[in-house]
Design an enzyme around this catalytic site. Structure first.
Site, PDB file in Angstrom:
ATOM      1  N   ARG A 133       0.831  -1.205   0.000  1.00  0.00           N
ATOM      2  CA  ARG A 133       0.000   0.000   0.000  1.00  0.00           C
ATOM      3  C   ARG A 133       0.872   1.265   0.000  1.00  0.00           C
ATOM      4  NH1 ARG A 133      -2.665  -3.980   0.140  1.00  0.00           N
ATOM      5  NH2 ARG A 133      -4.363  -4.558   1.532  1.00  0.00           N
ATOM      6  N   HIS A 164       0.472   4.305  -2.557  1.00  0.00           N
ATOM      7  CA  HIS A 164       0.155   5.660  -2.109  1.00  0.00           C
ATOM      8  C   HIS A 164       1.269   6.636  -2.487  1.00  0.00           C
ATOM      9  CE1 HIS A 164      -3.124   4.716   1.125  1.00  0.00           C
ATOM     10  NE2 HIS A 164      -3.265   3.980   0.041  1.00  0.00           N
ATOM     11  N   ASP A 170       8.427   8.715  -5.572  1.00  0.00           N
ATOM     12  CA  ASP A 170       9.647   9.441  -5.177  1.00  0.00           C
ATOM     13  C   ASP A 170       9.933   9.373  -3.682  1.00  0.00           C
ATOM     14  OD1 ASP A 170       7.632  11.029  -4.165  1.00  0.00           O
ATOM     15  OD2 ASP A 170       8.346  12.897  -5.083  1.00  0.00           O
ATOM     16  N   ASN A 220      -2.921   7.756   5.168  1.00  0.00           N
ATOM     17  CA  ASN A 220      -1.736   6.930   5.419  1.00  0.00           C
ATOM     18  C   ASN A 220      -1.577   6.554   6.894  1.00  0.00           C
ATOM     19  OD1 ASN A 220      -0.955   7.053   2.687  1.00  0.00           O
ATOM     20  ND2 ASN A 220       0.037   9.037   3.007  1.00  0.00           N
ATOM     21  N   HIS A 261      -5.473  -5.860  -2.995  1.00  0.00           N
ATOM     22  CA  HIS A 261      -6.253  -6.015  -1.768  1.00  0.00           C
ATOM     23  C   HIS A 261      -6.474  -7.480  -1.416  1.00  0.00           C
ATOM     24  CE1 HIS A 261      -8.164  -1.699  -1.944  1.00  0.00           C
ATOM     25  NE2 HIS A 261      -6.898  -1.699  -1.560  1.00  0.00           N
TER      26      HIS A 261
END
Length: 337
Positions: free
Chosen positions: A75, A79, A87, A104, A201
């Site tokens: 994840r 994200h 980055d 997050n 998932h």
């Protein structure tokens, strides 16, 4: 006849040559272009040859000690890539950074990236980026939970900016299919990529807070979401009672929380999608056709999840990457230099 035979042989030889060159390009040095030049399989071959083994061993130890680390790292990479490119901006500490933002809040595994970086700084100081470590860790997390491996093009550089407000652009648990499609398209990812990547998932969990509204009062109807299978609803309600602990975690892929595979799509088909955005992959015809292809529906060209997931991860992993002289190579992943 001889002339035809000669032409056939020439065609076969050309086909073999093309296949060989294609494989060499994919395996030994295919460059994925970005604004700064591109990432490359084998990028650290001469500058830090142990990079993949160091990351792999670090992730393996962490996942063996705590299985929730695997979906957490997967994840985290997702994200990170969806906000200003892959980055490592998600790793930067601060009260207003991506890392501290609501979407997050439940991610796990930051310490694993830090540990790998620490080892690599001793072996190859100032060489390996945090963003490349995260890309490798995501791949290794899939492999350690039973998924197939893929080659990860490397050469990313680390970003200098991390804003928590940018997380508003992340795909959300209640996004409609049209919104999901647009968010993925904004990153150069198509509908097949969307359905494939959401298949991640198959491992991990979601807090009751993200889906309990579907169980009791969906869209202010005082009824559950009709997309939920009536036999599955009591199971979810038992795990997330009305007014209960909203932080309780529930498997996103029932029966397969720590095992990577296409069972996620079968659960969607049978109305066992846990979060709304996942369930819509089956209820919306635009995405349902790809779910059916993963499930091997007769009359549709099949898709192999183990192959397609790696392909989609490579594609996403090259979204808006910084290479060449862009960004920097951080000394520690939690802060810019």
């Amino acid at each position: 006849m001889m002339e035809a035979s000669s032409l056939n042989k020439t065609g076969i030889l050309l086909g073999l040559l093309l296949a060989t060159l294609t494989n060499l390009a994919l395996v030994q040095g295919y460059r994925y272009h970005s604004g700064g030049g591109g990432t490359l399989v084998g990028y650290y071959k001469s500058t830090c040859p142990t990079v993949e083994s160091v990351v792999q061993s670090t992730v393996k130890s962490a996942v063996q000690a705590n299985p929730t680390i695997a979906p957490g790292l997967l994840r985290m990479f997702f994200h990170d890539c969806f906000i200003n490119g892959c980055d490592a901006s998600i790793l930067i500490n601060g009260s207003s950074t991506e890392k501290s933002a609501g979407p997050n809040a439940f991610l796990t595994g930051f310490e694993v990236i830090d540990a790998a970086k620490s080892q690599l700084e001793k072996a190859c100081p100032g060489v390996v980026s945090c963003s490349d470590i995260l890309a490798l860790a995501a791949r290794d997390s899939v492999v350690l939970t039973g998924g197939h491996s893929w080659q990860v093009p490397l050469g990313r550089r680390d970003g200098l900016v991390s804003r928590g407000s940018d997380t508003a652009n992340l795909p959300a648990f209640n996004d409609s299919i049209s919104v999901q499609i647009k968010k993925f398209a904004d990153k150069g990812l198509d509908i097949q990529d969307l359905v494939t990547l959401v298949g991640g998932h198959t491992i991990g969990t979601a807090a009751c807070a993200l889906f309990s509204y579907r169980l009791y009062n969906f869209n202010n109807t005082n009824r559950p979401d009709p997309d939920i299978n009536s036999s599955f609803l009591p199971q979810l309600r038992a795990l997330c009672p009305n007014g209960g602990n909203v932080l309780r975690r529930v498997a996103l892929d029932t029966g397969s929380v720590n095992s990577f595979g296409e069972s996620f799509y079968a659960n969607l088909k049978y109305g066992r999608g846990v979060i709304e955005s996942d369930a819509k992959l089956w209820s919306d015809p635009t995405t349902q056709r790809f779910v059916k292809r993963f499930l091997g529906y007769r009359g549709l060209r099949g898709l192999r999840f183990d192959v397609e997931f790696g392909r989609a991860m490579v594609k996403m992993g090259n979204v808006e990457v910084k290479t060449g002289k862009q960004g920097e190579i951080r000394r520690i992943c939690a802060a810019t230099n």
